[in-house]
Design a protein around this motif. Structure first.
Motif, PDB file in Angstrom:
ATOM      1  N   GLU A 193       0.840  -1.192   0.000  1.00  0.00           N
ATOM      2  CA  GLU A 193       0.000   0.000   0.000  1.00  0.00           C
ATOM      3  C   GLU A 193       0.878   1.247   0.000  1.00  0.00           C
ATOM      4  O   GLU A 193       1.861   1.317   0.751  1.00  0.00           O
ATOM      5  CB  GLU A 193      -0.906  -0.011   1.230  1.00  0.00           C
ATOM      6  CG  GLU A 193      -2.132   0.834   1.012  1.00  0.00           C
ATOM      7  CD  GLU A 193      -3.116   0.732   2.157  1.00  0.00           C
ATOM      8  OE1 GLU A 193      -3.831   1.711   2.368  1.00  0.00           O
ATOM      9  OE2 GLU A 193      -3.146  -0.323   2.838  1.00  0.00           O
ATOM     10  N   TYR A 194       0.516   2.196  -0.834  1.00  0.00           N
ATOM     11  CA  TYR A 194       1.330   3.413  -0.977  1.00  0.00           C
ATOM     12  C   TYR A 194       0.412   4.621  -0.880  1.00  0.00           C
ATOM     13  O   TYR A 194      -0.697   4.603  -1.413  1.00  0.00           O
ATOM     14  CB  TYR A 194       2.033   3.390  -2.343  1.00  0.00           C
ATOM     15  CG  TYR A 194       2.894   4.603  -2.611  1.00  0.00           C
ATOM     16  CD1 TYR A 194       4.169   4.699  -2.060  1.00  0.00           C
ATOM     17  CD2 TYR A 194       2.421   5.657  -3.400  1.00  0.00           C
ATOM     18  CE1 TYR A 194       4.960   5.815  -2.289  1.00  0.00           C
ATOM     19  CE2 TYR A 194       3.219   6.772  -3.638  1.00  0.00           C
ATOM     20  CZ  TYR A 194       4.484   6.846  -3.085  1.00  0.00           C
ATOM     21  OH  TYR A 194       5.266   7.950  -3.298  1.00  0.00           O
ATOM     22  N   SER A 195       0.867   5.660  -0.208  1.00  0.00           N
ATOM     23  CA  SER A 195       0.071   6.893  -0.129  1.00  0.00           C
ATOM     24  C   SER A 195       0.799   7.994  -0.897  1.00  0.00           C
ATOM     25  O   SER A 195       1.914   8.367  -0.536  1.00  0.00           O
ATOM     26  CB  SER A 195      -0.117   7.308   1.336  1.00  0.00           C
ATOM     27  OG  SER A 195      -0.409   8.696   1.405  1.00  0.00           O
ATOM     28  N   GLU A 196       0.147   8.500  -1.949  1.00  0.00           N
ATOM     29  CA  GLU A 196       0.745   9.586  -2.738  1.00  0.00           C
ATOM     30  C   GLU A 196       0.977  10.817  -1.857  1.00  0.00           C
ATOM     31  O   GLU A 196       1.985  11.504  -1.972  1.00  0.00           O
ATOM     32  CB  GLU A 196      -0.190  10.000  -3.890  1.00  0.00           C
ATOM     33  CG  GLU A 196      -0.438   8.929  -4.923  1.00  0.00           C
ATOM     34  CD  GLU A 196       0.719   8.746  -5.900  1.00  0.00           C
ATOM     35  OE1 GLU A 196       1.669   9.542  -5.859  1.00  0.00           O
ATOM     36  OE2 GLU A 196       0.660   7.772  -6.681  1.00  0.00           O
ATOM     37  N   TYR A 197       0.016  11.121  -0.980  1.00  0.00           N
ATOM     38  CA  TYR A 197       0.131  12.304  -0.118  1.00  0.00           C
ATOM     39  C   TYR A 197       1.325  12.170   0.831  1.00  0.00           C
ATOM     40  O   TYR A 197       2.129  13.088   0.980  1.00  0.00           O
ATOM     41  CB  TYR A 197      -1.144  12.514   0.703  1.00  0.00           C
ATOM     42  CG  TYR A 197      -2.253  13.128  -0.092  1.00  0.00           C
ATOM     43  CD1 TYR A 197      -2.236  14.480  -0.404  1.00  0.00           C
ATOM     44  CD2 TYR A 197      -3.320  12.355  -0.539  1.00  0.00           C
ATOM     45  CE1 TYR A 197      -3.250  15.048  -1.157  1.00  0.00           C
ATOM     46  CE2 TYR A 197      -4.336  12.907  -1.292  1.00  0.00           C
ATOM     47  CZ  TYR A 197      -4.300  14.260  -1.602  1.00  0.00           C
ATOM     48  OH  TYR A 197      -5.302  14.811  -2.347  1.00  0.00           O
ATOM     49  N   ALA A 198       1.416  10.996   1.471  1.00  0.00           N
ATOM     50  CA  ALA A 198       2.509  10.800   2.442  1.00  0.00           C
ATOM     51  C   ALA A 198       3.863  10.813   1.730  1.00  0.00           C
ATOM     52  O   ALA A 198       4.830  11.414   2.214  1.00  0.00           O
ATOM     53  CB  ALA A 198       2.313   9.494   3.201  1.00  0.00           C
ATOM     54  N   GLY A 199       3.930  10.161   0.552  1.00  0.00           N
ATOM     55  CA  GLY A 199       5.190  10.122  -0.209  1.00  0.00           C
ATOM     56  C   GLY A 199       5.598  11.526  -0.638  1.00  0.00           C
ATOM     57  O   GLY A 199       6.767  11.928  -0.488  1.00  0.00           O
ATOM     58  N   ALA A 200       4.630  12.292  -1.155  1.00  0.00           N
ATOM     59  CA  ALA A 200       4.936  13.645  -1.636  1.00  0.00           C
ATOM     60  C   ALA A 200       5.358  14.551  -0.475  1.00  0.00           C
ATOM     61  O   ALA A 200       6.304  15.345  -0.593  1.00  0.00           O
ATOM     62  CB  ALA A 200       3.720  14.225  -2.354  1.00  0.00           C
ATOM     63  N   LEU A 201       4.661  14.438   0.662  1.00  0.00           N
ATOM     64  CA  LEU A 201       4.992  15.283   1.816  1.00  0.00           C
ATOM     65  C   LEU A 201       6.397  14.957   2.337  1.00  0.00           C
ATOM     66  O   LEU A 201       7.179  15.863   2.658  1.00  0.00           O
ATOM     67  CB  LEU A 201       3.949  15.077   2.928  1.00  0.00           C
ATOM     68  CG  LEU A 201       4.191  15.836   4.226  1.00  0.00           C
ATOM     69  CD1 LEU A 201       4.234  17.355   3.989  1.00  0.00           C
ATOM     70  CD2 LEU A 201       3.101  15.505   5.258  1.00  0.00           C
ATOM     71  N   SER A 202       6.699  13.688   2.379  1.00  0.00           N
ATOM     72  CA  SER A 202       8.010  13.275   2.881  1.00  0.00           C
ATOM     73  C   SER A 202       9.127  13.801   1.968  1.00  0.00           C
ATOM     74  O   SER A 202      10.134  14.349   2.444  1.00  0.00           O
ATOM     75  CB  SER A 202       8.047  11.745   2.952  1.00  0.00           C
ATOM     76  OG  SER A 202       9.320  11.332   3.314  1.00  0.00           O
ATOM     77  N   ARG A 203       8.925  13.652   0.661  1.00  0.00           N
ATOM     78  CA  ARG A 203       9.955  14.107  -0.292  1.00  0.00           C
ATOM     79  C   ARG A 203      10.086  15.635  -0.249  1.00  0.00           C
ATOM     80  O   ARG A 203      11.185  16.185  -0.236  1.00  0.00           O
ATOM     81  CB  ARG A 203       9.597  13.644  -1.704  1.00  0.00           C
ATOM     82  CG  ARG A 203      10.751  13.792  -2.665  1.00  0.00           C
ATOM     83  CD  ARG A 203      10.398  13.463  -4.097  1.00  0.00           C
ATOM     84  NE  ARG A 203      10.084  12.077  -4.343  1.00  0.00           N
ATOM     85  CZ  ARG A 203       8.868  11.613  -4.639  1.00  0.00           C
ATOM     86  NH1 ARG A 203       7.835  12.426  -4.732  1.00  0.00           N
ATOM     87  NH2 ARG A 203       8.671  10.343  -4.864  1.00  0.00           N
ATOM     88  N   MET A 204       8.949  16.306  -0.204  1.00  0.00           N
ATOM     89  CA  MET A 204       8.972  17.776  -0.168  1.00  0.00           C
ATOM     90  C   MET A 204       9.688  18.281   1.100  1.00  0.00           C
ATOM     91  O   MET A 204      10.423  19.273   1.059  1.00  0.00           O
ATOM     92  CB  MET A 204       7.547  18.328  -0.198  1.00  0.00           C
ATOM     93  CG  MET A 204       7.479  19.833  -0.247  1.00  0.00           C
ATOM     94  SD  MET A 204       5.855  20.438   0.164  1.00  0.00           S
ATOM     95  CE  MET A 204       5.840  20.249   1.931  1.00  0.00           C
ATOM     96  N   THR A 205       9.500  17.576   2.195  1.00  0.00           N
ATOM     97  CA  THR A 205      10.151  17.974   3.454  1.00  0.00           C
ATOM     98  C   THR A 205      11.670  17.918   3.290  1.00  0.00           C
ATOM     99  O   THR A 205      12.392  18.838   3.710  1.00  0.00           O
ATOM    100  CB  THR A 205       9.688  17.037   4.598  1.00  0.00           C
ATOM    101  OG1 THR A 205       8.272  17.090   4.669  1.00  0.00           O
ATOM    102  CG2 THR A 205      10.284  17.439   5.921  1.00  0.00           C
ATOM    103  N   ALA A 206      12.146  16.849   2.653  1.00  0.00           N
ATOM    104  CA  ALA A 206      13.596  16.724   2.419  1.00  0.00           C
ATOM    105  C   ALA A 206      14.068  17.836   1.479  1.00  0.00           C
ATOM    106  O   ALA A 206      15.112  18.463   1.714  1.00  0.00           O
ATOM    107  CB  ALA A 206      13.917  15.352   1.847  1.00  0.00           C
ATOM    108  N   GLU A 207      13.301  18.098   0.438  1.00  0.00           N
ATOM    109  CA  GLU A 207      13.698  19.138  -0.526  1.00  0.00           C
ATOM    110  C   GLU A 207      13.790  20.511   0.154  1.00  0.00           C
ATOM    111  O   GLU A 207      14.737  21.264  -0.066  1.00  0.00           O
ATOM    112  CB  GLU A 207      12.694  19.210  -1.680  1.00  0.00           C
ATOM    113  CG  GLU A 207      12.902  18.112  -2.706  1.00  0.00           C
ATOM    114  CD  GLU A 207      11.702  17.911  -3.629  1.00  0.00           C
ATOM    115  OE1 GLU A 207      11.732  16.965  -4.412  1.00  0.00           O
ATOM    116  OE2 GLU A 207      10.735  18.707  -3.544  1.00  0.00           O
TER     117      GLU A 207
END
Ligand SMILES: NC(=O)C1=CN([C@@H]2O[C@H](COP(=O)(O)OP(=O)(O)OC[C@H]3O[C@@H](n4cnc5c(N)ncnc54)[C@H](OP(=O)(O)O)[C@@H]3O)[C@@H](O)[C@H]2O)C=CC1
Ligand SMILES: O=C(CO)COP(=O)(O)O
Ligand SMILES: [Zn+2]
Length: 352
Positions: A193-207
Motif C-alpha cells: 500500500e502506498y500513499s501519494e500524499y505521504a510520499g509527496a509530503l516526505s519528499r517535499m520535506t527533504a527538498e
C-alpha cells in the motif's frame, strides 16, 4: 462497493519556539488532560528540560512523578508502565531524545493514556509520529504507538544541544529521499500500500530542508526552528501513511543493523544519512543522484564516510549485506546485496 477506511492520528497542539518549554503546563491544560503527570526522561534531558517541566506541573499542584529511562527496549517500556500504574498517572510526558519519546509513546499506548512529546534534541523525526522503534534480539520492531496529543519544542533548548544532534535530525530528513524511492519500488514490485500524499509530503520535506541548508548553522536558533519544522512534517507523513514507510527504507535497515553490530557508536540520523548515500547509488547507479545526497549531508556537516561515523569499514560491509534480514520490508536491497557488490557501492560512494 467502496470499503476503504483509515485513521490519521495527529497532534492537536504543536507548540514551537523560543522558551515554549514553560508553556508545557498550558499546552496540557488546553487538552483537558487530568490527573497526575508521569514525566519520562533520561539523564541529560532531565537536566536541560525535565526538571523544569516537573517544577511547572508541581507549581500547578498536580504532584508530578518522574521515571528515568536509559535505553530503548521493551523492558524499559514495561518499567514505565509499572511506574505509571504505581503513581496512578493520568497522562505521560516524554522529555528527551528519540529513545525517551519512543518509550513514552509505546507505554502510553499500552496504558491507554494521553502522551505529550517534549523533544530536547532535533535529532530524529519520531517527535510527532505514532510509531515506536525498538530493537529486539535479531530484529527491530516499528510498532504502532500513541501519537502525541501535543508537542512542545523549545528552540532555545534544541539550539543549545550539541550540534551533532541537529545534524543527525537533518540527515534523518535527507534520508526521506531514498525511503520514498524504496516505498515506490515496493509498491511496483510487491503491491504494498502506498500513499501519494505521504510520499509527496516526505519528499517535499527533504527538498525544503536541503533548499534551506544555508540557514542551518551552529549557534543559530533559527536552525533549530527550520529543522524541527521538517521533523514535524516528516512525522505527519508517517501518520498519514500509518507506517514509517515514508521516512524509513533500506538506509534505515542499514542503520538498525549498525545499532546491533556496534551499539551506541554513532547517532541514528548520521547512520541513516550514510546509508542513504549508498542506497541512492543502488537505486540510480554511478551517474545517479548519490552525489546530491552526499553533498546535502556534507553541507550541513553530517558524516558521509565510515571514518566520520567512527565505524570500521568491514562493519559497514557486514551491515549492508545483512540489512535486508532485519525486517520484512521490501527495499532496493531485495533479497540481499552480496559482499562484492556491497564493497563496490561503499567504495564507489567514498563511504569506505
Ligand atoms: N518512532 C519514530 O518514528 C522514530 C524513532 N527514532 C528512534 O529515535 C532514536 C534516535 O534518537 P536520538 O535522539 O538520536 O537518540 P537518543 O534519544 O539516544 O539521544 C541521543 C543522545 O543525545 C542526548 N541528548 C538528548 N537531548 C540532549 C540535549 N538537549 N543536550 C545534550 N544531550 C542531549 C541523550 O542523552 P541521554 O543519554 O541522557 O538520553 C543521548 O545521549 C533511535 O532509537 C531511533 O530508532 C528515530 C526516528 C523516528
Ligand atoms: O527512524 C524512523 C524514521 O525516521 C523510523 O524508523 P523505523 O520504523 O525503521 O524504526
Ligand atoms: Zn529515522
Amino acid at each position: 462497493m467502496f470499503e476503504k477506511s483509515t485513521w490519521i492520528r495527529l497532534p492537536r497542539n504543536v507548540v514551537v519556539g523560543h522558551g515554549v518549554l514553560d508553556e508545557t503546563v498550558d499546552a496540557v491544560a488546553e487538552l483537558h488532560l487530568t490527573g497526575r503527570p508521569l514525566v519520562v526522561t533520561s539523564p541529560t534531558p532531565r537536566e536541560v528540560a525535565g526538571t523544569r517541566v516537573v517544577e511547572g506541573f508541581a507549581a500547578e499542584g498536580t504532584d508530578p512523578e518522574t521515571v528515568l529511562v536509559e535505553e530503548a527496549s521493551f523492558e524499559a517500556v514495561q518499567r514505565v508502565i509499572r511506574e505509571a500504574d504505581a503513581a496512578e498517572a493520568g497522562f505521560l510526558v516524554g522529555v528527551g531524545g528519540g529513545k525517551v519519546i519512543d518509550i513514552t509513546k509505546m507505554a502510553a499506548d499500552e496504558l491507554g493514556l494521553g502522551f505529550v512529546s517534549v523533544p530536547t534534541a532535533a535529532s530524529h523525526d519520531g517527535i510527532v509520529s505514532g510509531r515506536g522503534s525498538v530493537p529486539d534480539g535479531n530484529t527491530r520492531h516499528s510498532v504502532a504507538a500513541e501519537p502525541p496529543l501535543a508537542v512542545v519544542a523549545d528552540t532555545e533548548i534544541l539550539a543549545d544541544a550539541p550540534w551533532r544532534l541537529t545534524t543527525a535530525g537533518c540527515a534523518d530528513i535527507i534520508s526521506n529521499y531514498t525511503a520514498v524511492k524504496d516505498w515506490e519500488l515496493a509498491k511496483r514490485l510487491k503491491n504494498v500500500e502506498y500513499s501519494e500524499y505521504a510520499g509527496a509530503l516526505s519528499r517535499m520535506t527533504a527538498e525544503m530542508l536541503v533548499e534551506n541548508s544555508d540557514s542551518i548553522k551552529k549557534n543559530l536558533e533559527e536552525s533549530a526552528w527550520i529543522v524541527v519544522k521538517a521533523l514535524v512534517s516528516s512525522g505527519v507523513a508517517m501518520s498519514i501513511a500509518g507506517s514509517s514507510r515514508p521516512a524509513s527504507g533500506a538506509e534505515h535497515l542499514f542503520s538498525h543493523q549498525l545499532d546491533r553490530l556496534v551499539p551506541g557508536t554513532a547517532l541514528h540520523g548520521h547512520q541513516v544519512g550514510v546509508g542513504s548515500i549508498m542506497t541512492e547509488y543502488l537505486h540510480s547507479g554511478a551517474k545517479g543522484e548519490w552525489r546530491s545526497v552526499r553533498n546535502a549531508l556534507a553541507s550541513i556537516g553530517a558524516p558521509t564516510t565510515a571514518e566520520e561515523l567512527g565505524i570500521e569499514d568491514e562493519t559497514i560491509i557486514q551491515a549492508l549485506t545483512t540489512a535486508h534480514e532485519i525486517r520484512d520490508r521490501y527495499t532496493i536491497l531485495g533479497d540481499g546485496v552480496n559482499e562484492p557488490a556491497a564493497r563496490e557501492v561503499a567504495r564507489a560512494t567514498g563511504v569506505i
